[in-house]
Design a protein around this motif. Structure first.
Motif, mmCIF file in Angstrom:
data_model
loop_
_atom_site.group_PDB
_atom_site.id
_atom_site.type_symbol
_atom_site.label_atom_id
_atom_site.label_comp_id
_atom_site.label_asym_id
_atom_site.label_seq_id
_atom_site.Cartn_x
_atom_site.Cartn_y
_atom_site.Cartn_z
ATOM 1 N N ILE A 1 -13.013 -31.424 19.436
ATOM 2 C CA ILE A 1 -14.056 -31.442 18.503
ATOM 3 C C ILE A 1 -15.306 -31.547 19.126
ATOM 4 C CG2 ILE A 1 -13.914 -34.048 18.183
ATOM 5 C CD1 ILE A 1 -14.596 -33.301 15.259
ATOM 6 N N SER A 2 -16.098 -30.496 18.948
ATOM 7 C CA SER A 2 -17.242 -30.159 20.041
ATOM 8 C C SER A 2 -18.117 -29.297 19.284
ATOM 9 C CB SER A 2 -17.022 -29.878 21.200
ATOM 10 O OG SER A 2 -16.404 -28.460 21.027
ATOM 11 N N THR A 3 -19.395 -29.205 19.728
ATOM 12 C CA THR A 3 -20.211 -28.376 19.003
ATOM 13 C C THR A 3 -20.870 -27.501 20.434
ATOM 14 O OG1 THR A 3 -22.087 -29.933 19.303
ATOM 15 C CG2 THR A 3 -21.276 -29.993 17.157
ATOM 16 N N THR A 4 -21.201 -26.425 19.928
ATOM 17 C CA THR A 4 -21.888 -25.418 20.850
ATOM 18 C C THR A 4 -23.142 -25.149 20.431
ATOM 19 O OG1 THR A 4 -19.813 -24.385 21.616
ATOM 20 C CG2 THR A 4 -21.686 -23.152 22.041
ATOM 21 N N GLN A 5 -24.219 -25.220 21.203
ATOM 22 C CA GLN A 5 -25.388 -25.122 21.003
ATOM 23 C C GLN A 5 -26.326 -23.778 21.888
ATOM 24 O OE1 GLN A 5 -27.046 -28.864 22.016
ATOM 25 N NE2 GLN A 5 -28.598 -27.805 23.313
ATOM 26 N N ARG A 6 -26.953 -23.070 21.197
ATOM 27 C CA ARG A 6 -27.816 -21.870 21.721
ATOM 28 C C ARG A 6 -29.046 -21.774 21.495
ATOM 29 N NH1 ARG A 6 -25.874 -16.337 18.856
ATOM 30 N NH2 ARG A 6 -27.015 -16.775 16.849
ATOM 31 N N SER A 7 -30.022 -21.233 22.421
ATOM 32 C CA SER A 7 -31.515 -21.134 22.005
ATOM 33 C C SER A 7 -31.636 -19.984 21.557
ATOM 34 C CB SER A 7 -32.262 -21.554 23.411
ATOM 35 O OG SER A 7 -31.965 -22.946 23.866
ATOM 36 N N VAL A 8 -32.205 -19.595 20.621
ATOM 37 C CA VAL A 8 -32.537 -18.241 20.010
ATOM 38 C C VAL A 8 -34.151 -18.284 19.651
ATOM 39 C CG1 VAL A 8 -30.161 -17.666 19.241
ATOM 40 C CG2 VAL A 8 -31.895 -18.709 17.546
ATOM 41 N N GLU A 9 -34.439 -16.558 19.432
ATOM 42 C CA GLU A 9 -35.938 -16.475 19.463
ATOM 43 C C GLU A 9 -35.790 -16.024 17.978
ATOM 44 O OE1 GLU A 9 -39.198 -14.763 22.388
ATOM 45 O OE2 GLU A 9 -38.182 -13.236 21.358
ATOM 46 N N ASP A 10 -37.127 -16.617 17.167
ATOM 47 C CA ASP A 10 -37.092 -16.016 15.868
ATOM 48 C C ASP A 10 -37.892 -14.903 15.927
ATOM 49 O OD1 ASP A 10 -39.568 -16.969 16.084
ATOM 50 O OD2 ASP A 10 -39.053 -18.809 14.890
ATOM 51 N N ALA A 11 -38.234 -14.346 14.757
ATOM 52 C CA ALA A 11 -39.185 -13.123 14.411
ATOM 53 C C ALA A 11 -40.635 -13.194 14.907
ATOM 54 C CB ALA A 11 -38.818 -12.738 12.803
ATOM 55 N N LYS A 12 -40.832 -14.824 15.070
ATOM 56 C CA LYS A 12 -42.215 -15.027 15.615
ATOM 57 C C LYS A 12 -42.292 -15.415 16.862
ATOM 58 C CE LYS A 12 -43.663 -16.763 11.021
ATOM 59 N NZ LYS A 12 -44.392 -17.711 10.110
ATOM 60 N N LYS A 13 -41.324 -15.029 17.559
ATOM 61 C CA LYS A 13 -40.996 -15.116 19.197
ATOM 62 C C LYS A 13 -41.046 -16.748 19.430
ATOM 63 C CE LYS A 13 -41.448 -10.690 19.862
ATOM 64 N NZ LYS A 13 -40.360 -10.085 20.412
ATOM 65 N N LYS A 14 -40.766 -17.549 18.222
ATOM 66 C CA LYS A 14 -40.562 -19.127 18.877
ATOM 67 C C LYS A 14 -39.168 -19.319 18.975
ATOM 68 C CE LYS A 14 -44.582 -20.553 16.014
ATOM 69 N NZ LYS A 14 -44.839 -21.686 15.063
ATOM 70 N N MET A 15 -38.923 -20.178 19.815
ATOM 71 C CA MET A 15 -37.528 -20.545 20.372
ATOM 72 C C MET A 15 -37.032 -21.664 19.431
ATOM 73 S SD MET A 15 -36.860 -18.370 22.651
ATOM 74 C CE MET A 15 -35.371 -19.185 23.198
#
Length: 284
Positions: free
Chosen positions: A112-126
């Motif tokens: 039981i775990s979570t996976t996280q990722r960093s993504v960039e939105d339409a406004k170039k914010k992470m």
């Protein structure tokens, strides 16, 4: 007098057959243990794995504190099944029966775990998004003999849930998916059985509606889907052939429901006209 006796005997035999085909079971849900395989890996392997995760833009975090939540969701899924009654904890003295209708359910949670990722939105914010994974094996045992009746591993993977904004939300989504799988699996393992007792409306050579001999007390509900079979005996053994599908339209009594024929109208009508035994089994 003799005619009355045999009529009563036939009624008793029919009632006994009905009880057996939709036999109810009690399931006492006991301990769930956490056997996280990653705990056995070396410190070096864990570090290397984390580096690889980061390089791929994702990090996996163990969530062993949610073991009780997994157990609760399995308990809920079992309890929602048509023929299973879930008990939270062990049986009390004198509650275990020797007829096989009292079962124990225990579980081994391996992930039981979570996976996280960093993504960039339409406004170039992470920002960070999360998914959760669960893998748990549930063992059903006869409470009287300790014999294993069934074992099943339920897995919720990355592909089963969407990325969302919080870790807690990801766990909640995964638990919801787990509950649905547990519910569906045990409904399929312990389905409801019925018979078509009479045809209703028909059109030309096709059956449009039929009546079955089950109602609300057995768990039948409007919208339930069912498969239709004809049976015959081959070399002393029962053989079944699927000929159609039904959908419950209306509950009309404790032992009567009206169903719409969704598939196999011609085959169902032919079987009824020929006086064949036409059986029905729940599929959800």
């Amino acid at each position: 007098m003799k005619k009355i006796f045999f009529s009563l005997l036939a009624l008793i035999l029919t009632m006994n057959a009905m009880a057996e085909r939709n036999q109810k079971y009690s399931v006492a849900v006991t301990d769930f243990t956490y056997n996280n395989k990653s705990e056995s890996t070396s410190k070096t392997q864990k570090v290397l794995g984390t580096i690889l995760d980061i390089a791929a833009g994702q990090v996996t975090i163990d969530k062993g504190q949610y073991v009780d939540a997994v157990r609760a969701k399995v308990l809920q899924g079992i309890g929602a099944s048509y023929r299973l009654h879930a008990i939270d904890g062990p049986y009390q003295p004198g509650e275990v029966k020797t007829d096989g209708t009292t079962l124990y359910a225990s579980g081994i949670l391996t992930n039981i775990s979570t996976t996280q990722r960093s993504v960039e939105d339409a406004k170039k914010k992470m920002h960070i998004e999360y998914k959760a994974q669960i893998s748990v094996t549930v063992h059903l045992k006869d409470a009287a003999t300790d014999k294993v009746v069934n074992s099943k591993t339920f897995t919720v993977s990355d592909y089963d849930c969407s990325w969302i904004e919080t870790s807690e939300g990801a766990i909640t989504n995964a638990l919801a998916a787990l509950g649905k799988r547990v519910h569906s699996y045990y409904n399929a393992l312990f389905p409801l059985h019925a018979s078509i007792i009479e045809g209703s409306t028909e059109k030309k050579d096709k059956q449009k509606e039929v009546y079955i001999d089950l109602g609300a007390p057995s768990g039948v509900h409007k919208g339930m889907h069912l498969k239709v079979f004809v049976t015959k005996t081959v070399a002393g053994k029962e053989a079944k052939k699927e000929i159609g599908k039904l959908k419950v339209e209306e509950i009309q009594g404790d032992e009567v429901s009206l169903c719409k024929v969704q598939k196999g109208g011609a085959e169902i009508k032919a079987a009824l006209d020929a006086g064949e035994t036409v059986l029905v089994t729940s599929v959800d």
